[in-house]
Design a protein around this motif. Sequence first.
Motif, PDB file in Angstrom:
ATOM      1  N   GLU A  68      -5.371  -9.585   5.770  1.00  0.00           N
ATOM      2  CA  GLU A  68      -6.743  -9.093   5.706  1.00  0.00           C
ATOM      3  C   GLU A  68      -7.331  -9.095   4.288  1.00  0.00           C
ATOM      4  N   PRO A  69      -6.583  -8.653   3.246  1.00  0.00           N
ATOM      5  CA  PRO A  69      -7.166  -8.692   1.903  1.00  0.00           C
ATOM      6  C   PRO A  69      -7.568 -10.102   1.468  1.00  0.00           C
TER       7      PRO A  69
ATOM      8  N   GLU B  84      -5.920  -2.833   6.303  1.00  0.00           N
ATOM      9  CA  GLU B  84      -4.503  -3.171   6.181  1.00  0.00           C
ATOM     10  C   GLU B  84      -4.284  -3.966   4.900  1.00  0.00           C
ATOM     11  N   GLY B  85      -3.325  -3.520   4.084  1.00  0.00           N
ATOM     12  CA  GLY B  85      -3.042  -4.206   2.827  1.00  0.00           C
ATOM     13  C   GLY B  85      -1.987  -5.278   2.991  1.00  0.00           C
ATOM     14  N   LYS B  86      -1.675  -5.942   1.883  1.00  0.00           N
ATOM     15  CA  LYS B  86      -0.612  -6.946   1.869  1.00  0.00           C
ATOM     16  C   LYS B  86       0.707  -6.293   2.301  1.00  0.00           C
TER      17      LYS B  86
ATOM     18  N   PRO C  36       0.832  -1.199   0.000  1.00  0.00           N
ATOM     19  CA  PRO C  36       0.000   0.000   0.000  1.00  0.00           C
ATOM     20  C   PRO C  36       0.868   1.251   0.000  1.00  0.00           C
ATOM     21  N   GLY C  37       0.349   2.357  -0.521  1.00  0.00           N
ATOM     22  CA  GLY C  37       1.150   3.562  -0.693  1.00  0.00           C
ATOM     23  C   GLY C  37       1.873   4.021   0.559  1.00  0.00           C
ATOM     24  N   GLU C  38       1.195   4.029   1.694  1.00  0.00           N
ATOM     25  CA  GLU C  38       1.821   4.494   2.939  1.00  0.00           C
ATOM     26  C   GLU C  38       2.978   3.585   3.330  1.00  0.00           C
ATOM     27  N   ASP C  39       2.790   2.277   3.180  1.00  0.00           N
ATOM     28  CA  ASP C  39       3.850   1.335   3.525  1.00  0.00           C
ATOM     29  C   ASP C  39       5.008   1.421   2.536  1.00  0.00           C
ATOM     30  N   LEU C  40       4.686   1.637   1.263  1.00  0.00           N
ATOM     31  CA  LEU C  40       5.735   1.805   0.256  1.00  0.00           C
ATOM     32  C   LEU C  40       6.607   3.010   0.584  1.00  0.00           C
ATOM     33  N   LEU C  41       5.980   4.116   0.944  1.00  0.00           N
ATOM     34  CA  LEU C  41       6.751   5.321   1.275  1.00  0.00           C
ATOM     35  C   LEU C  41       7.566   5.125   2.551  1.00  0.00           C
TER      36      LEU C  41
END
Length: 228
Positions: free
Chosen positions: A144-145, A138-140, A47-52
Amino acid sequence: MNRAALFDVDGTLVDTNHLHVVCWWEALRQGGHDVAMHDIHRAIGLPGEDLLARLLGEHRDTSEDDTLSAAHSTLYGTYFDRLPPLHAAADLLRELDRRGWRVVLVTSATDDELDALRRAVGADDAITATASSEDVTEGKPEPEPLHHALGLADAAARDSVFVGDTVWDMEAGSRAHVACVGLLCGGIPRRDLEEAGARAVYRNPADLLAHVGNSPFADRRRPPDPTA
């Protein structure tokens, strides 16, 4: 007894990982950040937040996150009308549907991105349901997904298979106790996918389709014959 064929989309069914790399690189460059494309590639699928957080660190100025993510989305959106499906992606989904699997797309993409990805794949007739980043908190690599997707298919993890192209996919599937299949078309090495939980690895959707009869899909429970 339903069987779910769960699929990541970016890099698994549509050849978009490197488009995401370029768009994130440009978004980060515009924000004053010099990040190597190789590092961005290894973070794709989060997910974008985790990537950053992975690229800029947990102690970054998080007030930039929304601006950087919006820049990425704007840049990536310019490709929506020409996203390239991977060869035989639609054929693979239709073959699994024909064999009685409930096909569910599980992606970190937003709903708008998912619409464009579905148009690129062109196999809506074989898709039972979709799960985007807007359906979960919460993404991968969190499970959860996958749990959400299994609920959409009304299927148990033990009867299901998840196909993806990143270590985040394999980790999420493993945590959800779903059999994981890795594809190399996203650019991640075989060994990394296997170490993250892949039970089998194939080059691309066409390769998996050619070997589906002796893949983990052949090991899952078959639904009862209602005519028996």
